[in-house]
Scaffold this motif. Structure first.
Motif, PDB file in Angstrom:
ATOM      1  N   ALA A  44     -38.028   1.340  31.472  1.00  0.00           N
ATOM      2  CA  ALA A  44     -37.666  -0.072  31.496  1.00  0.00           C
ATOM      3  C   ALA A  44     -36.465  -0.297  32.401  1.00  0.00           C
ATOM      4  CB  ALA A  44     -37.362  -0.574  30.079  1.00  0.00           C
ATOM      5  N   ARG A  45     -36.197  -1.572  32.690  1.00  0.00           N
ATOM      6  CA  ARG A  45     -35.005  -2.007  33.405  1.00  0.00           C
ATOM      7  C   ARG A  45     -34.485  -3.304  32.774  1.00  0.00           C
ATOM      8  NH1 ARG A  45     -32.907   2.045  36.594  1.00  0.00           N
ATOM      9  NH2 ARG A  45     -34.292   2.642  38.305  1.00  0.00           N
ATOM     10  N   GLY A  46     -33.202  -3.599  32.976  1.00  0.00           N
ATOM     11  CA  GLY A  46     -32.629  -4.871  32.566  1.00  0.00           C
ATOM     12  C   GLY A  46     -32.673  -5.077  31.062  1.00  0.00           C
ATOM     13  N   SER A  47     -32.987  -6.305  30.646  1.00  0.00           N
ATOM     14  CA  SER A  47     -33.083  -6.599  29.215  1.00  0.00           C
ATOM     15  C   SER A  47     -34.105  -5.706  28.532  1.00  0.00           C
ATOM     16  CB  SER A  47     -33.448  -8.078  28.991  1.00  0.00           C
ATOM     17  OG  SER A  47     -32.341  -8.915  29.233  1.00  0.00           O
ATOM     18  N   SER A  48     -35.176  -5.375  29.236  1.00  0.00           N
ATOM     19  CA  SER A  48     -36.191  -4.484  28.658  1.00  0.00           C
ATOM     20  C   SER A  48     -35.611  -3.105  28.376  1.00  0.00           C
ATOM     21  CB  SER A  48     -37.393  -4.371  29.599  1.00  0.00           C
ATOM     22  OG  SER A  48     -38.015  -5.632  29.783  1.00  0.00           O
ATOM     23  N   ARG A 211     -23.060   0.111  17.481  1.00  0.00           N
ATOM     24  CA  ARG A 211     -23.471   1.514  17.441  1.00  0.00           C
ATOM     25  C   ARG A 211     -24.811   1.649  16.731  1.00  0.00           C
ATOM     26  NH1 ARG A 211     -19.955   6.907  15.524  1.00  0.00           N
ATOM     27  NH2 ARG A 211     -21.190   8.360  16.754  1.00  0.00           N
ATOM     28  N   GLY A 212     -25.507   2.726  17.025  1.00  0.00           N
ATOM     29  CA  GLY A 212     -26.768   2.992  16.359  1.00  0.00           C
ATOM     30  C   GLY A 212     -27.815   1.949  16.692  1.00  0.00           C
ATOM     31  N   ILE A 213     -28.523   1.477  15.694  1.00  0.00           N
ATOM     32  CA  ILE A 213     -29.609   0.526  15.908  1.00  0.00           C
ATOM     33  C   ILE A 213     -29.100  -0.789  16.490  1.00  0.00           C
ATOM     34  CG2 ILE A 213     -31.285  -0.885  14.620  1.00  0.00           C
ATOM     35  CD1 ILE A 213     -32.087   1.600  13.121  1.00  0.00           C
ATOM     36  N   ALA A 214     -27.830  -1.112  16.301  1.00  0.00           N
ATOM     37  CA  ALA A 214     -27.245  -2.334  16.875  1.00  0.00           C
ATOM     38  C   ALA A 214     -26.731  -2.138  18.295  1.00  0.00           C
ATOM     39  CB  ALA A 214     -26.106  -2.839  15.989  1.00  0.00           C
ATOM     40  N   PHE A 215     -26.753  -0.918  18.822  1.00  0.00           N
ATOM     41  CA  PHE A 215     -26.177  -0.661  20.143  1.00  0.00           C
ATOM     42  C   PHE A 215     -26.907  -1.438  21.235  1.00  0.00           C
ATOM     43  CE2 PHE A 215     -25.709   2.636  23.734  1.00  0.00           C
ATOM     44  CZ  PHE A 215     -24.601   1.993  24.252  1.00  0.00           C
ATOM     45  N   GLY A 216     -28.237  -1.483  21.172  1.00  0.00           N
ATOM     46  CA  GLY A 216     -28.995  -2.244  22.161  1.00  0.00           C
ATOM     47  C   GLY A 216     -28.610  -3.712  22.164  1.00  0.00           C
ATOM     48  N   THR A 217     -28.289  -4.258  20.990  1.00  0.00           N
ATOM     49  CA  THR A 217     -27.851  -5.647  20.899  1.00  0.00           C
ATOM     50  C   THR A 217     -26.539  -5.844  21.645  1.00  0.00           C
ATOM     51  OG1 THR A 217     -28.915  -5.827  18.723  1.00  0.00           O
ATOM     52  CG2 THR A 217     -27.324  -7.536  19.307  1.00  0.00           C
ATOM     53  N   ALA A 218     -25.614  -4.898  21.505  1.00  0.00           N
ATOM     54  CA  ALA A 218     -24.342  -4.988  22.224  1.00  0.00           C
ATOM     55  C   ALA A 218     -24.574  -4.968  23.734  1.00  0.00           C
ATOM     56  CB  ALA A 218     -23.425  -3.839  21.804  1.00  0.00           C
ATOM     57  N   LEU A 219     -25.449  -4.085  24.191  1.00  0.00           N
ATOM     58  CA  LEU A 219     -25.749  -4.018  25.616  1.00  0.00           C
ATOM     59  C   LEU A 219     -26.387  -5.311  26.109  1.00  0.00           C
ATOM     60  CD1 LEU A 219     -27.195  -0.396  25.820  1.00  0.00           C
ATOM     61  CD2 LEU A 219     -24.927  -1.157  26.556  1.00  0.00           C
ATOM     62  N   GLU A 220     -27.301  -5.862  25.330  1.00  0.00           N
ATOM     63  CA  GLU A 220     -27.981  -7.098  25.727  1.00  0.00           C
ATOM     64  C   GLU A 220     -27.017  -8.278  25.753  1.00  0.00           C
ATOM     65  OE1 GLU A 220     -31.064  -9.875  26.704  1.00  0.00           O
ATOM     66  OE2 GLU A 220     -30.640  -7.763  27.122  1.00  0.00           O
ATOM     67  N   LEU A 221     -26.130  -8.371  24.763  1.00  0.00           N
ATOM     68  CA  LEU A 221     -25.156  -9.455  24.757  1.00  0.00           C
ATOM     69  C   LEU A 221     -24.216  -9.345  25.952  1.00  0.00           C
ATOM     70  CD1 LEU A 221     -23.823 -11.921  23.579  1.00  0.00           C
ATOM     71  CD2 LEU A 221     -22.706 -10.459  21.874  1.00  0.00           C
ATOM     72  N   GLY A 318     -25.682 -14.386  19.514  1.00  0.00           N
ATOM     73  CA  GLY A 318     -25.139 -14.070  20.833  1.00  0.00           C
ATOM     74  C   GLY A 318     -25.771 -14.908  21.927  1.00  0.00           C
ATOM     75  N   GLN A 319     -27.080 -15.122  21.851  1.00  0.00           N
ATOM     76  CA  GLN A 319     -27.755 -15.982  22.829  1.00  0.00           C
ATOM     77  C   GLN A 319     -27.190 -17.398  22.793  1.00  0.00           C
ATOM     78  OE1 GLN A 319     -31.762 -15.666  21.427  1.00  0.00           O
ATOM     79  NE2 GLN A 319     -32.227 -13.800  22.600  1.00  0.00           N
ATOM     80  N   ILE A 320     -26.995 -17.917  21.586  1.00  0.00           N
ATOM     81  CA  ILE A 320     -26.457 -19.274  21.443  1.00  0.00           C
ATOM     82  C   ILE A 320     -25.030 -19.335  21.978  1.00  0.00           C
ATOM     83  CG2 ILE A 320     -25.781 -21.027  19.746  1.00  0.00           C
ATOM     84  CD1 ILE A 320     -28.181 -20.044  18.045  1.00  0.00           C
ATOM     85  N   LEU A 321     -24.239 -18.311  21.682  1.00  0.00           N
ATOM     86  CA  LEU A 321     -22.878 -18.242  22.196  1.00  0.00           C
ATOM     87  C   LEU A 321     -22.880 -18.264  23.719  1.00  0.00           C
ATOM     88  CD1 LEU A 321     -19.807 -17.672  21.918  1.00  0.00           C
ATOM     89  CD2 LEU A 321     -20.378 -15.228  21.805  1.00  0.00           C
ATOM     90  N   VAL A 322     -23.726 -17.464  24.342  1.00  0.00           N
ATOM     91  CA  VAL A 322     -23.777 -17.386  25.801  1.00  0.00           C
ATOM     92  C   VAL A 322     -24.204 -18.721  26.403  1.00  0.00           C
ATOM     93  CG1 VAL A 322     -25.070 -16.358  27.715  1.00  0.00           C
ATOM     94  CG2 VAL A 322     -24.115 -14.900  25.924  1.00  0.00           C
ATOM     95  N   GLU A 323     -25.205 -19.358  25.833  1.00  0.00           N
ATOM     96  CA  GLU A 323     -25.668 -20.642  26.365  1.00  0.00           C
ATOM     97  C   GLU A 323     -24.558 -21.688  26.291  1.00  0.00           C
ATOM     98  OE1 GLU A 323     -27.578 -24.603  26.509  1.00  0.00           O
ATOM     99  OE2 GLU A 323     -26.462 -23.718  24.833  1.00  0.00           O
TER     100      GLU A 323
END
Length: 346
Positions: A44-48, A211-221, A318-323
């Motif tokens: 994958a790349r990016g958000s994926s 960290r852990g299962i939430a780490f991808g969320t941190a990267l995406e945010l 996080g999406q709402i915060l960014v928007e």
């Protein structure tokens, strides 16, 4: 005027419901491939790629299989053949049209891997290249920043985990759409939302950690902050953050900390929030329940879901915060400069 990004954030409960209903019956197809493989390779790349990080932690922590992230350049630039016998290659692309991802999946198959595609593009080159195609039901996504295509990818990867024998309950996945709808309302009515937006609008960047299962969320945010708000944002595991980069956290560089409401990484996230605050910097929580909220300067609500499916909803505040932050900064969140919906790489 409502941005397309905000409209598509609001479409996520229905998109997730359609995707879960369509893909849960496919677990048997995945299980058939699982019987012939031992480990998983995510392409994958990016958000994926951030979705793939979630998939990796889910597969390793709950299905007991080694999982890794591919380096597509090994296939496309170095053109090196590897022994992938016993590997399940899972390629993730919202459009299914990114040539590098399609080429890398073809390469993996040529090296002996069994193949799965996760894409929103039915009939796309990626879907056609895979033995099993998990087609998400996000519908058309017009804003460049991925929102509903990202969360439906996570739903597809949850189904992948179930097919690989993860020790979790499928019913947890069916609870996600209603929880996302609830979380959208909670976030937008939260007093913390405008407070965090104003404070982030006044600084050049932030550290985003989980960290852990939430780490991808941190990267995406972190990615969303960079691409939609043009702020510097560093996405890090809190373990890596503590190994040195925490020195960048100060009164001009706050920390956004993400966590599920339960799980083995929550205590460490709370401890990190206290350390950040103790150093005179601001810490903002996303999720993590009352424990994380109490340790932070301000916090957005998180989902009341088991840790393994929490990331499907945890990114939504996080999406709402960014928007909101993008509009506060005078940036159109729908069409960030220099980006297209489908990115091709050499």
């Amino acid at each position: 005027m409502t941005s397309r990004m905000r409209a598509e954030i609001g479409e996520q409960p229905d998109a997730l419901r359609r995707t879960v209903d369509a893909l849960l019956p496919r677990t048997a197809d995945i299980a058939a491939l699982a019987r012939e493989t031992r480990q998983v390779l995510f392409i994958a790349r990016g958000s994926s790629d951030n979705a793939a990080v979630y998939g990796r932690y889910l597969v390793e922590s709950h299905a007991g299989r080694l999982a890794t992230l591919a380096a597509p350049s090994i296939a496309t630039a170095y053109r090196r053949k590897l022994d992938l016998d016993g590997v399940l290659a899972v390629a993730i692309s919202q459009s299914g049209k990114t040539e590098e991802i399609v080429e890398t999946l073809d390469w993996a198959a040529g090296c002996g891997a069994r193949t799965v595609a996760v894409t929103n593009g039915a009939g796309s080159p990626l879907a056609e290249a895979a033995e099993v195609a998990l087609i998400t039901r996000a519908g058309d996504e017009l804003a460049v920043p991925a929102t509903k295509t990202y969360t439906t990818q996570l739903a597809a990867l949850s189904v992948l985990g179930l097919g690989l024998g993860a020790d979790v309950e499928a019913g947890d996945l069916r609870a996600v759409p209603d929880e996302v709808a609830r979380l959208i309302d909670l976030t937008e009515s939260s007093d913390a939302l405008p407070e965090i937006v104003e404070e982030l609008a006044a600084v050049p960047g932030a550290v985003v950690s989980g960290r852990g299962i939430a780490f991808g969320t941190a990267l995406e945010l972190a990615l969303k902050i960079k691409e939609a708000c043009y702020l510097h944002a560093m996405g890090l595991s809190y373990a890596d953050l503590l190994h040195g980069p925490i020195a960048v956290v100060d009164d001009r560089t706050p920390a956004l900390l993400v966590a599920a409401e339960s799980g083995p990484t929550l205590p460490g996230t709370i401890a990190l929030a206290r350390r950040v605050q103790g150093a005179g910097a601001r810490a903002y929580g996303v999720g993590g329940g009352a424990g994380l909220a109490g340790a932070c300067s301000a916090a957005l609500p998180g989902p009341g879901l088991p840790e393994w499916v929490a990331p499907l909803a945890l990114i939504v505040p996080g999406q709402i915060l960014v928007e909101n932050l993008a509009r506060r900064l005078g940036v159109d969140p729908d069409v960030p400069r220099g980006l297209n919906k489908v990115t091709q790489t050499d």
